[in-house]
Design a protein around this motif. Structure first.
Motif, PDB file in Angstrom:
ATOM      1  N   GLU A   1      17.936 -16.451  -4.859  1.00 49.84           N
ATOM      2  CA  GLU A   1      17.643 -17.876  -4.876  1.00 49.84           C
ATOM      3  C   GLU A   1      16.909 -18.966  -4.538  1.00 49.84           C
ATOM      4  O   GLU A   1      17.164 -19.800  -5.239  1.00 49.84           O
ATOM      5  N   SER A   2      16.047 -18.467  -4.457  1.00 50.56           N
ATOM      6  CA  SER A   2      14.641 -18.831  -3.803  1.00 50.56           C
ATOM      7  C   SER A   2      13.467 -19.183  -4.799  1.00 50.56           C
ATOM      8  O   SER A   2      12.949 -20.317  -5.538  1.00 50.56           O
ATOM      9  N   TYR A   3      13.347 -18.323  -5.944  1.00 50.36           N
ATOM     10  CA  TYR A   3      12.036 -18.059  -7.461  1.00 50.36           C
ATOM     11  C   TYR A   3      13.082 -17.954  -8.406  1.00 50.36           C
ATOM     12  O   TYR A   3      12.828 -17.720  -9.289  1.00 50.36           O
ATOM     13  N   GLY A   4      14.677 -17.594  -8.576  1.00 49.56           N
ATOM     14  CA  GLY A   4      14.737 -16.789 -10.221  1.00 49.56           C
ATOM     15  C   GLY A   4      14.871 -15.619  -9.753  1.00 49.56           C
ATOM     16  O   GLY A   4      13.989 -14.337  -9.330  1.00 49.56           O
ATOM     17  N   ASP A   5      15.204 -15.163 -11.110  1.00 50.06           N
ATOM     18  CA  ASP A   5      15.484 -13.760 -11.137  1.00 50.06           C
ATOM     19  C   ASP A   5      14.253 -13.470 -12.202  1.00 50.06           C
ATOM     20  O   ASP A   5      14.493 -13.211 -13.674  1.00 50.06           O
ATOM     21  N   LYS A   6      13.304 -12.996 -11.927  1.00 47.65           N
ATOM     22  CA  LYS A   6      12.012 -12.342 -11.909  1.00 47.65           C
ATOM     23  C   LYS A   6      11.571 -10.762 -11.821  1.00 47.65           C
ATOM     24  O   LYS A   6      12.349 -10.258 -11.747  1.00 47.65           O
ATOM     25  N   LYS A   7      11.095 -10.655 -12.704  1.00 44.30           N
ATOM     26  CA  LYS A   7      10.229  -8.996 -12.914  1.00 44.30           C
ATOM     27  C   LYS A   7       9.779  -8.628 -11.576  1.00 44.30           C
ATOM     28  O   LYS A   7       8.628 -10.122 -10.832  1.00 44.30           O
ATOM     29  N   ILE A   8       9.693  -7.927 -10.992  1.00 39.36           N
ATOM     30  CA  ILE A   8       9.875  -8.081  -8.812  1.00 39.36           C
ATOM     31  C   ILE A   8       8.891  -6.499  -8.745  1.00 39.36           C
ATOM     32  O   ILE A   8       8.787  -5.768  -9.391  1.00 39.36           O
ATOM     33  N   ILE A   9       7.793  -6.023  -8.105  1.00 38.90           N
ATOM     34  CA  ILE A   9       7.373  -5.312  -7.398  1.00 38.90           C
ATOM     35  C   ILE A   9       8.444  -5.319  -6.032  1.00 38.90           C
ATOM     36  O   ILE A   9       8.467  -5.971  -5.589  1.00 38.90           O
ATOM     37  N   ILE A  10       8.578  -3.951  -5.199  1.00 34.44           N
ATOM     38  CA  ILE A  10       8.962  -4.517  -4.075  1.00 34.44           C
ATOM     39  C   ILE A  10       7.899  -3.439  -2.803  1.00 34.44           C
ATOM     40  O   ILE A  10       7.303  -2.426  -3.226  1.00 34.44           O
ATOM     41  N   THR A  11       7.311  -3.274  -1.887  1.00 37.93           N
ATOM     42  CA  THR A  11       6.115  -3.113  -0.883  1.00 37.93           C
ATOM     43  C   THR A  11       6.985  -2.999   0.055  1.00 37.93           C
ATOM     44  O   THR A  11       7.584  -4.173   1.248  1.00 37.93           O
ATOM     45  N   ARG A  12       6.168  -2.517   1.099  1.00 39.27           N
ATOM     46  CA  ARG A  12       6.696  -2.105   2.011  1.00 39.27           C
ATOM     47  C   ARG A  12       5.392  -1.732   2.739  1.00 39.27           C
ATOM     48  O   ARG A  12       4.690  -0.329   2.201  1.00 39.27           O
ATOM     49  N   ALA A  13       5.331  -2.257   4.515  1.00 40.07           N
ATOM     50  CA  ALA A  13       4.246  -1.622   5.379  1.00 40.07           C
ATOM     51  C   ALA A  13       5.095  -1.036   6.595  1.00 40.07           C
ATOM     52  O   ALA A  13       5.369  -2.261   7.250  1.00 40.07           O
ATOM     53  N   PRO A  14       4.691   0.277   7.647  1.00 41.75           N
ATOM     54  CA  PRO A  14       5.248   0.124   8.223  1.00 41.75           C
ATOM     55  C   PRO A  14       5.025  -0.159  10.031  1.00 41.75           C
ATOM     56  O   PRO A  14       3.801  -0.482   9.550  1.00 41.75           O
ATOM     57  N   GLY A  15       5.668  -0.125  10.781  1.00 47.29           N
ATOM     58  CA  GLY A  15       5.406  -0.285  12.096  1.00 47.29           C
ATOM     59  C   GLY A  15       4.350   0.753  12.032  1.00 47.29           C
ATOM     60  O   GLY A  15       4.882   2.390  11.960  1.00 47.29           O
ATOM     61  N   ARG A  16       3.333   1.106  13.125  1.00 49.20           N
ATOM     62  CA  ARG A  16       2.605   1.971  13.854  1.00 49.20           C
ATOM     63  C   ARG A  16       2.361   2.695  15.330  1.00 49.20           C
ATOM     64  O   ARG A  16       2.246   1.891  16.152  1.00 49.20           O
ATOM     65  N   VAL A  17       2.612   3.821  15.852  1.00 49.90           N
ATOM     66  CA  VAL A  17       2.030   4.323  17.092  1.00 49.90           C
ATOM     67  C   VAL A  17       0.478   5.206  17.030  1.00 49.90           C
ATOM     68  O   VAL A  17       0.659   6.140  16.131  1.00 49.90           O
ATOM     69  N   ASN A  18      -0.468   5.104  17.925  1.00 49.43           N
ATOM     70  CA  ASN A  18      -1.140   5.473  18.268  1.00 49.43           C
ATOM     71  C   ASN A  18      -1.035   6.980  19.567  1.00 49.43           C
ATOM     72  O   ASN A  18      -0.706   6.174  20.605  1.00 49.43           O
ATOM     73  N   LEU A  19      -0.369   7.348  19.369  1.00 48.15           N
ATOM     74  CA  LEU A  19      -0.071   8.527  20.629  1.00 48.15           C
ATOM     75  C   LEU A  19      -1.367   8.504  21.166  1.00 48.15           C
ATOM     76  O   LEU A  19      -1.579   9.322  22.311  1.00 48.15           O
ATOM     77  N   MET A  20      -2.583   8.756  20.625  1.00 53.36           N
ATOM     78  CA  MET A  20      -4.563   9.171  20.814  1.00 53.36           C
ATOM     79  C   MET A  20      -5.121   9.147  20.611  1.00 53.36           C
ATOM     80  O   MET A  20      -5.223   8.841  19.539  1.00 53.36           O
ATOM     81  N   GLY A  21      -5.903   7.935  20.948  1.00 52.17           N
ATOM     82  CA  GLY A  21      -6.977   7.631  20.361  1.00 52.17           C
ATOM     83  C   GLY A  21      -7.150   5.611  20.351  1.00 52.17           C
ATOM     84  O   GLY A  21      -7.245   5.426  19.339  1.00 52.17           O
ATOM     85  N   THR A  22      -6.783   5.253  21.768  1.00 53.44           N
ATOM     86  CA  THR A  22      -6.627   3.770  21.696  1.00 53.44           C
ATOM     87  C   THR A  22      -8.309   3.443  22.132  1.00 53.44           C
ATOM     88  O   THR A  22      -9.160   3.869  22.788  1.00 53.44           O
ATOM     89  N   HIS A  23      -8.250   2.141  21.508  1.00 50.28           N
ATOM     90  CA  HIS A  23      -9.337   0.899  21.187  1.00 50.28           C
ATOM     91  C   HIS A  23     -10.740   1.679  21.067  1.00 50.28           C
ATOM     92  O   HIS A  23     -11.663   1.473  21.395  1.00 50.28           O
ATOM     93  N   ILE A  24     -10.906   2.938  19.668  1.00 50.69           N
ATOM     94  CA  ILE A  24     -11.912   3.710  19.355  1.00 50.69           C
ATOM     95  C   ILE A  24     -11.366   4.054  18.434  1.00 50.69           C
ATOM     96  O   ILE A  24     -13.213   4.174  17.768  1.00 50.69           O
ATOM     97  N   ASP A  25     -11.091   3.521  17.458  1.00 51.54           N
ATOM     98  CA  ASP A  25     -11.419   3.732  15.897  1.00 51.54           C
ATOM     99  C   ASP A  25     -12.314   2.808  15.141  1.00 51.54           C
ATOM    100  O   ASP A  25     -13.297   3.550  14.376  1.00 51.54           O
ATOM    101  N   HIS A  26     -12.504   1.602  16.002  1.00 52.31           N
ATOM    102  CA  HIS A  26     -14.251   0.433  15.930  1.00 52.31           C
ATOM    103  C   HIS A  26     -15.035   1.195  15.865  1.00 52.31           C
ATOM    104  O   HIS A  26     -16.414   0.258  15.659  1.00 52.31           O
ATOM    105  N   ARG A  27     -14.936   1.841  16.530  1.00 53.51           N
ATOM    106  CA  ARG A  27     -16.164   2.755  17.528  1.00 53.51           C
ATOM    107  C   ARG A  27     -16.215   3.922  16.600  1.00 53.51           C
ATOM    108  O   ARG A  27     -17.165   4.854  17.002  1.00 53.51           O
ATOM    109  N   GLY A  28     -15.843   4.612  16.211  1.00 55.98           N
ATOM    110  CA  GLY A  28     -16.053   5.460  15.204  1.00 55.98           C
ATOM    111  C   GLY A  28     -14.619   6.951  15.935  1.00 55.98           C
ATOM    112  O   GLY A  28     -15.538   7.633  15.088  1.00 55.98           O
ATOM    113  N   GLY A  29     -14.493   6.700  16.805  1.00 55.87           N
ATOM    114  CA  GLY A  29     -13.660   7.668  16.666  1.00 55.87           C
ATOM    115  C   GLY A  29     -12.029   8.070  16.555  1.00 55.87           C
ATOM    116  O   GLY A  29     -11.742   7.203  15.289  1.00 55.87           O
TER     117      GLY A  29
END
Length: 795
Positions: free
Chosen positions: A334-362
């Motif tokens: 409706e917005s762009y017309g019938d064009k060739k497309i791909i569909i991508t998805r990215a889910p929400g995430r839950v970090n069960l353990m390891g909060t606030h440390i990934d950017h510190r190498g944890g």
């Protein structure tokens, strides 16, 4: 049942990229081998023997989650015949001896061709797929008589060797130049001709053919066969390696079967139905054939052929997703017309353990959830990116990639995002979601040697905004999936995740790549460990089937694009300041990353470090203690408002102890130590609480040190919860069936996550509804989740 052997052991040297096996490279966002297996399944094949060798793990990763796959190893590269024999032995050991499709892995074959191959008359024990020579000039020549009866196949290198053996030396190079051979094979033929004694004729099935006669055959080998598995071993055993390559050719089996009148050829008339590649450039061109019109996707949804893809992602809830996807694609048309497309998805995430440390190498221990961001994307011929959302509250956003880059010309990403014009542009948009799309597009442009193409987007999201489930990062990851797919960038998961993490710095935050790694690498039904600095996908553990995850939205919003970004960045900087001070005070420990404190320093020495660090510190005191780091401190101060003082010791103690907990969590899950799992979750949240926060005063640290308290059971004080989140966590912890609960995400609002016995989950949610949501006048916001698969291009 029908089976296939797919050969994926080669090195693919012409790709000039050894980061993964040639067949694991993506075409339109999906690994070639995965597309090939999918087409074969649609064509009627049920069982797949994948012959691997070089970079085998990348092939396995590309086929992760695909049913009906077994693997066979070719430890030495001795040719396609030998590789097929490796696969055949695995197939026969499996107990299968019926018709088998054999294909090279570096091609995608249309399902109709597979169907037609399987339908060929069973009295022919080899049906050899062929194409016209003009469609594959570099392929082996399949020699037939005027009635189409096959005699055998001669590799082009061998035809050339026969031909130039009778030419003078000055004519040989010119012949090879026009032969269709690539430069590497042509050079090998030139080296062999001096010792070649085979003459200008080749005997096939009792009949002699000259090099000229072979060159005039109309057919080139397609690298696709249907064999009778029972007789194939004898056929391969009849082949030898007396040829230009010194290998056992699978193509030589045609002569074996032709001599018994058990062979036929099958002409693939449409070359677009069987596509192959040898270089990245060819792969990019090949990608254009795998984009479908938006209307074709709608037809697939309506006729049920899209169901299998949705089932892989959403499991039993796939049916509820069909109208959603149909609506998103319809809105795109409706917005762009019938064009060739791909569909991508990215889910929400839950970090069960390891909060606030990934950017510190944890390490972190993550799962993806069913809520996600879905993008319908169509590539453009220019560099304009247009973004629309199915929700009417979002208007059209648009930007030019080149114009955004022209704000500050540099080849350094950090210099670009820290430049005054770019910082001002981001601020002027006041948290607009287009910044998250830009963050992916612009970061990936910085690593691409070619200009990225623009695209039109229709987006839809079901992840609650500002709830700690990383709705913003999901936009980054879904956009990155689209950018990689339509530009055929073909990156490793490691590079993909790291670029997404760095890309999100564009909006002003300075977090790690944990959210993006969780979204990309999560596995259905499992909790996965991710390591950082460097990024690595660790082991996974099955999530227990009699337990579930409850995610309870506190309804307190925390938007990193607004004021909470300053608090978030100040906490991250507290880690940095601590590490700078500790490295200066304790040089002998050779600390590189913050996590090294937990991994390499004894608990006795950790206590000494904590006592050395001031409980709180101002910017002025940091200048005084670290005069040699003045320029670096200024850069670090520039990404957030001065908080007055930094909670140095509490943040440091939390980070160290959380690193301990992150190391233990997956092991506890794998060994079903539910008591420990609950304790770890509760301890983690205690370190974030703002109601009755943990005492980290000198006297308390001395008391703990003297009693030799185990640091693994302590918490620190990061303090990114809220009073309502603390209350919600306590409600969960006091509920029957709950192992433990904790804040998830960056904090300052968002969600609490708990692990609960599945048969008691509804009772727990009822309790939350009455004692939290109804009490405070909030909409009910607690739901039950199970681990889902990570981000992807859907095809």
């Amino acid at each position: 049942m029908s089976a296939s052997i797919i050969l994926c052991a080669g090195k693919g040297t012409r790709m000039n990229d050894d980061s993964k096996n040639k067949v694991a490279f993506s075409v339109a966002g999906v690994p070639v081998i995965k597309r090939l297996v999918s087409e074969m399944k649609r064509g009627g094949v049920d069982l797949f023997v994948i012959v691997v060798g070089h970079n085998a793990e990348s092939v396995k990763q590309a086929l992760s989650g695909v049913d009906g796959v077994i693997y066979a190893y070719q430890h030495e590269q001795k040719g396609t015949g030998h590789a097929t024999l490796c696969g055949l032995e695995a197939l026969l050991n499996y107990g299968y001896d019926g018709p088998v499709i054999v294909s090279m892995g570096d091609k995608i074959v249309d399902a109709e061709i597979i169907k037609n191959l399987l339908k060929q008359t069973p009295d022919k024990k080899l049906v050899n797929g062929v194409v016209k020579v003009s469609d594959n000039p570099g392929g082996g020549r399949v020699v037939v008589d005027g009635f189409g009866k096959p005699y055998g196949t001669v590799e082009l290198a061998d035809v050339c060797l026969m031909a130039i053996s009778e030419l003078c030396e000055s004519e040989r190079a010119n012949y090879l130049k026009n032969s269709g051979l690539n430069a590497k094979k042509a050079q090998k033929v030139l080296e062999q001709v001096e010792t070649y004694k085979g003459g200008n004729c080749k005997v096939l099935s009792g009949k002699a053919f000259t090099a000229e006669e072979i060159s005039k055959t109309p057919y080139s080998n397609a690298g696709l066969y249907r064999f009778d598995a029972k007789s194939l071993k004898d056929a391969i055993s009849s082949c030898n390696s007396q040829n230009a390559q010194g290998e056992i050719y699978l193509t030589d089996t045609l002569e074996y079967y032709a001599g018994k009148n058990q062979a036929s050829v099958f002409l693939i008339e449409n070359p677009e139905k069987i596509l192959t590649y040898s270089t990245k450039k060819e792969l990019i061109e090949m990608s254009k054939n795998y984009l479908k019109l938006a209307s074709e996707f709608i037809s697939d949804i309506d006729n049920g052929s899209f169901d299998s893809e949705l089932k892989k992602i959403y499991g039993d809830e796939y049916f509820d997703q069909k109208p959603r996807y149909r609506a998103i694609i319809s809105k795109f048309i409706e917005s762009y017309g019938d064009k060739k497309i791909i569909i991508t998805r990215a889910p929400g995430r839950v970090n069960l353990m390891g909060t606030h440390i990934d950017h510190r190498g944890g390490a972190i221990n993550v799962m993806a959830i069913k809520n996600d961001t879905v993008l319908v994307v169509s590539p453009r011929s220019d560099d304009t990116v247009n973004i629309l959302n199915t929700s009417s509250e979002y208007g059209l956003e648009s930007f030019s990639i080149s114009k955004e880059l022209s704000l500050y010309e540099t080849d350094n990403w950090l210099d670009y995002i820290n430049s005054a014009p770019v910082v001002e542009r981001v601020k002027s948009l006041k948290g607009n979601w287009v910044n998250y799309v830009k963050s992916a597009v612009l970061r990936y442009q910085f690593i691409s040697s070619n200009p990225l193409v623009g695209f039109d987007v229709m987006a839809d999201g079901t992840i609650p905004v500002a709830a700690g489930l990383s709705s913003s990062s999901s936009i980054v990851v879904a956009t990155a999936e689209a950018v990689v797919a339509i530009n055929s960038l073909n990156l490793t998961d490691k590079t993909f995740v790291e670029l997404c993490g760095e890309g999100e710095w564009y909006v002003g935050s300075r977090g790690g790549a944990g959210d993006h790694g969780a979204m990309k690498c999560s596995k259905k039904g499992k909790i996965t460990r991710l390591d950082f600095k460097p990024f690595a996908i660790g082991s996974s553990a099955e999530f227990p089937k009699d337990y579930a995850v409850i995610i309870a939205d506190s309804m307190i919003k925390s938007k990193k694009s607004e004021n909470s970004k300053d608090t978030f960045n100040a906490k991250v900087m507290a880690y940095e300041f601590s590490l700078m001070l500790l490295k200066k005070q304790y040089p002998d420990f050779n600390l590189v990353e913050f996590r090294d404190i937990a991994r390499n320093v004894s608990q006795k020495d950790v206590y000494e470090m904590l006592l050395f660090l001031p409980e709180k510190i101002t910017r002025e005191k940091l200048y005084e203690l670290l005069p040699e780091e003045k320029d670096r401190l200024n850069r670090m101060f520039s990404n957030h408002v001065d908080p007055g003082f930094y909670d140095l010791r509490g943040v440091t103690m939390f980070g160290i102890t959380e690193c301990y907990r992150a190391e233990k969590f997956l092991k506890a899950l794998a060994s079903c130590d539910y008591e420990l799992i609950g304790k770890l979750m509760k301890l983690s949240h205690d370190g974030d609480r703002v109601v009755n926060p943990v005492d980290v005063s000198d006297s308390k640290i001395i008391e703990l040190k003297n009693s030799k308290a185990n640091l693994e059971l302590l918490t620190g004080a990061y303090g990114c919860s809220t009073d309502k989140i603390d209350y919600l966590s306590e409600l969960l912890n006091s509920s029957n069936g709950v192992l433990g609960s904790k804040l998830t995400g960056a904090g300052l609002g968002g969600c609490v996550v708990a692990i609960v016995k599945k048969d008691m989950a509804n009772d727990v949610i009822s309790k939350l509804n009455s004692e939290y949501y109804d009490k405070f006048g909030f909409e009910h916001g607690a739901k039950v989740y199970t681990p889902m698969s990570g981000s992807a291009v859907i095809f």
